[in-house]
Structure formats: structure tokens, C-alpha cells
Design an enzyme around this catalytic site. Sequence first.
Site, PDB file in Angstrom:
ATOM      1  N   TYR A  92       0.834  -1.195   0.000  1.00 27.37           N
ATOM      2  CA  TYR A  92       0.000   0.000   0.000  1.00 27.37           C
ATOM      3  C   TYR A  92       0.871   1.247   0.000  1.00 27.37           C
ATOM      4  CZ  TYR A  92      -3.790  -3.205   1.165  1.00 27.37           C
ATOM      5  OH  TYR A  92      -4.696  -4.234   1.136  1.00 27.37           O
ATOM      6  N   CYS A 123      -6.484  -5.739  -7.308  1.00 30.44           N
ATOM      7  CA  CYS A 123      -6.284  -5.241  -5.946  1.00 30.44           C
ATOM      8  C   CYS A 123      -5.800  -6.337  -4.998  1.00 30.44           C
ATOM      9  CB  CYS A 123      -7.551  -4.565  -5.426  1.00 30.44           C
ATOM     10  SG  CYS A 123      -9.041  -5.552  -5.541  1.00 30.44           S
ATOM     11  N   HIS A 124      -5.970  -7.597  -5.396  1.00 26.09           N
ATOM     12  CA  HIS A 124      -5.456  -8.695  -4.567  1.00 26.09           C
ATOM     13  C   HIS A 124      -3.928  -8.705  -4.523  1.00 26.09           C
ATOM     14  CE1 HIS A 124      -5.747 -10.325  -8.674  1.00 26.09           C
ATOM     15  NE2 HIS A 124      -4.703 -11.078  -8.347  1.00 26.09           N
TER      16      HIS A 124
END
Length: 159
Positions: A92, A123-124
Site C-alpha cells: 500500500y 487489488c489482490h
Amino acid sequence: MFHTTLTTPLGDLLLVGDERALTAIHLPGRHAPPPGGVEAVEPLAEAIDQLEEYFDGGRTSFDLELAPAGGAFDVAVWDRVATIPYGSTASYGQVARDIGHPDSSRAVGASNGRNPLPIVIPCHRVVGSDGSLTGYGGGLDQKQALLSLEAGGWQASLI
């Protein structure tokens, strides 16, 4: 607006789109079809084909017209997440730095959670700074299953 259900190893995905683009993929059990939407396979046929190829292990990237709805920050996050290569991950914090907001890793996490096109906008592939799995709309078991697929094969016990 069109929608159809695609059965996958994760469960049934609800695909939503219009005449020109895929607008949403809802993970199993997450949402009902859009109000006033029409059940139709043909407008979503290319998305179905590419997702089936992905789950069969034969596709590592998607070539679909996409129209995710979101604010400017969300779109910046999703655009960056879309560039994370198959089989790789990014933190992130790394995504936040890459979009020019180095102190916004929590906001990146929130945007990632709003991603309307999971799997296609992967997004995984976004993980904690220590490599740990943190958050996923379909649950951490599904996140791990997708990462396992991309690492060389399904771990059936995870899905």
C-alpha cells in the site's frame, strides 16, 4: 446496464457493464444485480472469455474496455494497481509513493477496497509493507487463492 453471472473457482462473480465497457465485478455474495439491469451474456462475452482464461491459468493480463466509477484519487490508485504485474505484489505504501501521495497508504487501502473491478484491476496484489495479506473484499482466503493461482496454481483448500 447489463449483468450476468460467471461461475469461477472463487464462486459466482456478478459482471456488470454497458454496451461499451465493463463497469463492475462483484465478488461472490457481495451484491445483487443492478436495479433495472438486463440479464445478458453477449455484451459481457469478452469479459467472460478473458476471466475464464485467467482462472484456467492461460491469461496473465486483461485487454478489456473498463469504466470504473470513482474520484480522482481512487482512479489514480486503480490505474497504478492495474500495472502490478501478474505474479507480483506491491505494498500500500509503494502504491501511495508511486501516485505522489507518500503518506497516504491508508487512503490507498480504502481506495483499493472500493475497487469496482477486482481481479481485472488486481487489488489482490496489494499487500502490507511486510508482505502480509491485509484486507480483500472477498476475504483473505480469496486473496490468497488468487495469489496462489498467479504463483503457479490453485490451492484448492483455500477456496
